[in-house]
Scaffold this motif. Sequence first.
Motif, PDB file in Angstrom:
ATOM      1  N   CYS A 119     -63.791  34.896 -48.922  1.00 25.84           N
ATOM      2  CA  CYS A 119     -63.010  36.139 -49.019  1.00 25.84           C
ATOM      3  C   CYS A 119     -62.803  36.499 -50.488  1.00 25.84           C
ATOM      4  O   CYS A 119     -62.921  37.664 -50.885  1.00 25.84           O
ATOM      5  N   ARG A 120     -62.490  35.495 -51.278  1.00 26.48           N
ATOM      6  CA  ARG A 120     -62.287  35.736 -52.710  1.00 26.48           C
ATOM      7  C   ARG A 120     -63.572  36.258 -53.350  1.00 26.48           C
ATOM      8  O   ARG A 120     -63.525  37.140 -54.218  1.00 26.48           O
ATOM      9  N   LEU A 123     -63.826  39.967 -52.731  1.00 25.74           N
ATOM     10  CA  LEU A 123     -62.906  40.736 -53.582  1.00 25.74           C
ATOM     11  C   LEU A 123     -63.371  40.757 -55.035  1.00 25.74           C
ATOM     12  O   LEU A 123     -63.329  41.795 -55.700  1.00 25.74           O
ATOM     13  N   LEU A 146     -55.706  34.286 -53.675  1.00 24.86           N
ATOM     14  CA  LEU A 146     -56.545  33.461 -52.805  1.00 24.86           C
ATOM     15  C   LEU A 146     -56.910  32.138 -53.484  1.00 24.86           C
ATOM     16  O   LEU A 146     -57.013  31.099 -52.822  1.00 24.86           O
ATOM     17  N   TYR A 173     -55.808  39.042 -48.131  1.00 24.77           N
ATOM     18  CA  TYR A 173     -57.154  39.633 -48.143  1.00 24.77           C
ATOM     19  C   TYR A 173     -57.138  41.016 -47.495  1.00 24.77           C
ATOM     20  O   TYR A 173     -57.627  42.001 -48.077  1.00 24.77           O
ATOM     21  N   PRO A 253     -66.568  36.658 -44.020  1.00 22.60           N
ATOM     22  CA  PRO A 253     -66.616  37.521 -45.209  1.00 22.60           C
ATOM     23  C   PRO A 253     -68.040  37.876 -45.623  1.00 22.60           C
ATOM     24  O   PRO A 253     -68.323  39.028 -45.969  1.00 22.60           O
TER      25      PRO A 253
END
Length: 343
Positions: A119-120, A123, A146, A173, A253
Amino acid sequence: MRKLLNTLYVTTPHAYLSRDGENLVATVDDQERFRVPIHNLEGIVCFNYAGTSPSLMSLCCERGVSLCYLSESGRFLARVSGRVSGNVLLRRKQYRLADADAETAGLAKAFVSGKVLNCRSVLMRFARDHDEKEGSQEVAEAAERLLVYFRALDRSLSADAIRGIEGDAARAYYEVFRHLITEQKESFAFRGRSRRPPLDPMNALLSFLYTLLMMDCASALETVGLDPQVGFLHRDRPGRLSLALDLMEELRPYLVDRLALTLVNNKQVSPNGFVKKESGGVLMDADTRKLVLTEWQKRKQEEITHPFLEEKISIGLIPYVQSLLLARHLRGDLDGYPPFLVR
């Protein structure tokens, strides 16, 4: 067709598998494309039905090589295996570990670590490519949060504590997910995850793709002999594919979110392709669903270098490789389960 570890994945349409002595031979349009001694294999996975000769099926059974068939969409169809199968032993080991607190927490931590870091990555990719767009600062700050959650996993020993961190990370998120939508912002406005039913087009798109991924994960787990209903991060519930949900956490993700954002930001899907029902739920119409399925299949055919195997594979094989690695860990062949991490 590729040989990964000791499993042969047959993805070529119209392939036919036959036996030549102690060898497996794959032909396409009567032309030999691949040949491998059967003793080099422990499993064969055929996508979209590959014809198989009875003689080869018999050889696989004699040599203890499992032979699995999946539909084009990755749904598990059937398995042919020999008299001596490790599936029962593997599943018994899975059940024992799922009842052990330390092992459950260890695997839950691996799944959540993969999810938080991937997820990071989504982003950070946006923050790097769109540093002047509205919301980029919020996205960058969420990426830092995160990282804090990921580091907190090292201090968490119980599965419940890990589940709490997973929930906090998911909220961080999705709070900034709306900023990742750069086109059609009003029509695909995202105000948080909604499901059963999804209440807006973006959630409808995500939910549909998450379902496809879950079925791929369930098929992959069943293919390697694991029970997709007995999980470690997700608790058991009748009818729930808990282990498939565990496995897909680290993959969502990279496999789904990035594809959904691409479809919206490139205007490949339009708000007119979504229908709001009387219940308030939003669903895709048939044409949009067909387009999304086509793009999903295209995405799965792209190739990457797997970060653990360091070998090129198609993206569609990631759930199967991760399932195989999980099975090897449960058998004791790997010290830990290596989650899939985006580079």
